[in-house]
Design a protein around this motif. Structure first.
Motif, short mmCIF file in Angstrom:
data_model
loop_
_atom_site.label_atom_id
_atom_site.label_comp_id
_atom_site.label_asym_id
_atom_site.label_seq_id
_atom_site.Cartn_x
_atom_site.Cartn_y
_atom_site.Cartn_z
N GLN A 174 15.46 7.74 4.25
CA GLN A 174 15.50 6.28 4.15
C GLN A 174 16.92 5.75 3.93
N ASN A 175 17.86 6.62 3.59
CA ASN A 175 19.24 6.19 3.40
C ASN A 175 20.05 6.20 4.70
N ASP A 203 5.86 -1.00 8.84
CA ASP A 203 6.43 -1.68 7.68
C ASP A 203 5.45 -2.70 7.13
N HIS A 243 5.90 -7.17 -1.55
CA HIS A 243 5.88 -7.47 -2.99
C HIS A 243 5.17 -8.79 -3.26
N THR A 249 12.53 -11.87 -3.70
CA THR A 249 12.91 -10.56 -4.23
C THR A 249 13.60 -10.71 -5.59
N GLN A 304 7.13 -2.14 -7.14
CA GLN A 304 7.69 -0.91 -6.60
C GLN A 304 6.80 0.29 -6.94
N GLU A 309 3.73 0.07 -4.69
CA GLU A 309 4.17 0.41 -3.34
C GLU A 309 4.35 1.92 -3.19
N VAL A 316 9.95 5.04 3.87
CA VAL A 316 11.16 4.25 4.05
C VAL A 316 10.93 2.93 3.31
N HIS A 317 11.27 2.90 2.03
CA HIS A 317 11.10 1.70 1.19
C HIS A 317 9.63 1.25 1.20
N ASP A 318 9.29 0.23 1.99
CA ASP A 318 7.90 -0.23 2.06
C ASP A 318 7.29 0.06 3.43
#
Length: 184
Positions: free
Chosen positions: A4-5, A28, A33, A71, A121, A124, A145-147
């Motif tokens: 994910q980075n 995605d 959130h 956010t 988070q 998620e 990958v994050h969300d």
């Protein structure tokens, strides 16, 4: 995960990597959130365009500005902390007030300025962990990958359905999550 980075905005590296030699896509969660918060606080459907709806109610502010505000406001422990962080993102005091009023006007049960972002988070992460575990059962690789998750394109429909099912199960709600698919 290190996956994910990988850069994906300025250079579309991540979306152009491969899993098992096959092209991938990313599924995605949309406005996740915000949707988690509304599901948790009353099983409220945010609709298809929650950021745009708030932006319109705030006098025509952009989706990116609203997303940034949400956010910040969900992650901050209080209004003062949120206002300070928002100003660093180019959201002035007048816009901050308009966005706060619009967000609560459009979604009266939306919880802001309480540090709720950390809770989101965690939710998620649990949802994506469950998606990956379902993939293990079917021998399908999906990378968080994050969300979102990245999966081989031949498994995108499975991943989409599984993400929505895991979200519904985690939140004890049906039909409140939305996803979008990004392809190379």
């Amino acid at each position: 995960t290190p996956f994910q980075n990988l850069p994906d905005r300025s250079v579309r590296l991540r979306i152009n990597t491969r899993i098992n030699g096959a092209a991938i896509g990313e599924i995605d969660f949309s406005a996740n959130h915000l949707r988690l918060n509304l599901a948790f606080n009353g099983c409220i459907d945010a609709g298809d365009t929650p950021y745009e709806d708030i932006g319109e109610a705030a006098g025509g502010l952009s989706r990116d500005t609203v997303k940034s505000f949400i956010t910040i406001a969900m992650g901050a422990n209080d209004r003062k902390q949120a206002a300070s962080s928002a100003s660093l993102k180019g959201i002035n005091g007048e816009q901050f007030v308009r966005l706060t009023e619009a967000a609560v006007g459009v979604f009266p049960k939306l919880e802001l300025f309480s540090g709720w972002g950390l809770y989101a988070q965690n939710l998620e992460g649990q949802i994506l962990k469950n998606v990956m575990l379902e993939g293990v059962k079917k021998d399908i690789v999906c990378l968080p990958v994050h969300d979102a998750v990245a999966a081989e394109q031949k498994h995108l429909e499975w991943a989409r359905e599984t993400m929505l099912e895991c979200w519904d199960r985690q939140m004890d709600a049906r039909g409140l999550a939305r996803v979008k698919i990004d392809l190379p």
